[in-house]
Scaffold this active site. Structure first.
Site, mmCIF file in Angstrom:
data_model
loop_
_atom_site.group_PDB
_atom_site.id
_atom_site.type_symbol
_atom_site.label_atom_id
_atom_site.label_comp_id
_atom_site.label_asym_id
_atom_site.label_seq_id
_atom_site.Cartn_x
_atom_site.Cartn_y
_atom_site.Cartn_z
ATOM 1 N N CYS A 139 -6.281 10.492 8.408
ATOM 2 C CA CYS A 139 -5.522 11.083 7.318
ATOM 3 C C CYS A 139 -4.098 11.310 7.826
ATOM 4 C CB CYS A 139 -6.176 12.392 6.902
ATOM 5 S SG CYS A 139 -6.103 12.671 5.131
ATOM 6 N N CYS A 197 -6.738 9.222 2.761
ATOM 7 C CA CYS A 197 -5.605 9.462 1.866
ATOM 8 C C CYS A 197 -4.770 8.189 1.788
ATOM 9 C CB CYS A 197 -4.764 10.646 2.336
ATOM 10 S SG CYS A 197 -3.909 10.403 3.893
ATOM 11 N N CYS A 228 -1.453 3.382 8.392
ATOM 12 C CA CYS A 228 -2.322 3.225 9.559
ATOM 13 C C CYS A 228 -1.943 1.960 10.310
ATOM 14 C CB CYS A 228 -3.774 3.145 9.113
ATOM 15 S SG CYS A 228 -4.936 2.909 10.452
#
Length: 137
Positions: A8, A80, A87
């Protein structure tokens, strides 16, 4: 042992809750960790909302993404949209999934209304992990 990494943005609420539920429901088959694009610290309300369901996450740490662990994971789950978009890339053998949940730390309203959002998000994350455990443990 298989490795599952929950990600997240700040590794303070949703990924911490997921890590706690993951350890509870998948702990014998999976090594469970969580990380964030940033490390915002463990949210005290996340600890408290998990205490309500008998899961202690008070000793978990808010950490930034560990690239070595990320690249060795069997499954990376973003919780999220920000983490999904930001990422780092993973090798082809690392399976990635996105399970989006609202950020309870951004809830507004009275204390009771904010608390209810924490409970709703916790329950939704817990349900997703229980369903995953039924088919992947």
């Amino acid at each position: 042992m298989k490795k599952l990494y929950f990600l997240c943005t700040g590794n303070s609420c949703r990924s911490q809750i997921a890590e706690g539920f993951g350890k509870k429901y998948l702990g014998s088959e999976w090594e469970i960790r969580s990380g964030g694009i940033e490390a915002h610290g463990l949210n005290p309300k996340a600890v408290k909302v998990m205490e309500e369901v008998g899961v202690d996450i008070s000793n978990q740490q808010s950490e930034m993404i560990d690239l070595e662990y990320l690249n060795q994971a069997d499954l990376v789950v973003t919780l999220c949209g920000d983490a999904e978009n930001r990422c780092p890339l993973t090798p082809a053998q690392v399976k990635r999934e996105h399970w989006g949940f609202n950020d309870p730390a951004r809830a507004t309203g009275s204390d009771d209304e904010v608390w209810q959002v924490f409970q709703i998000v916790r329950d939704a994350i817990g349900q997703s992990i229980r369903e995953f455990a039924q088919t992947n443990a």
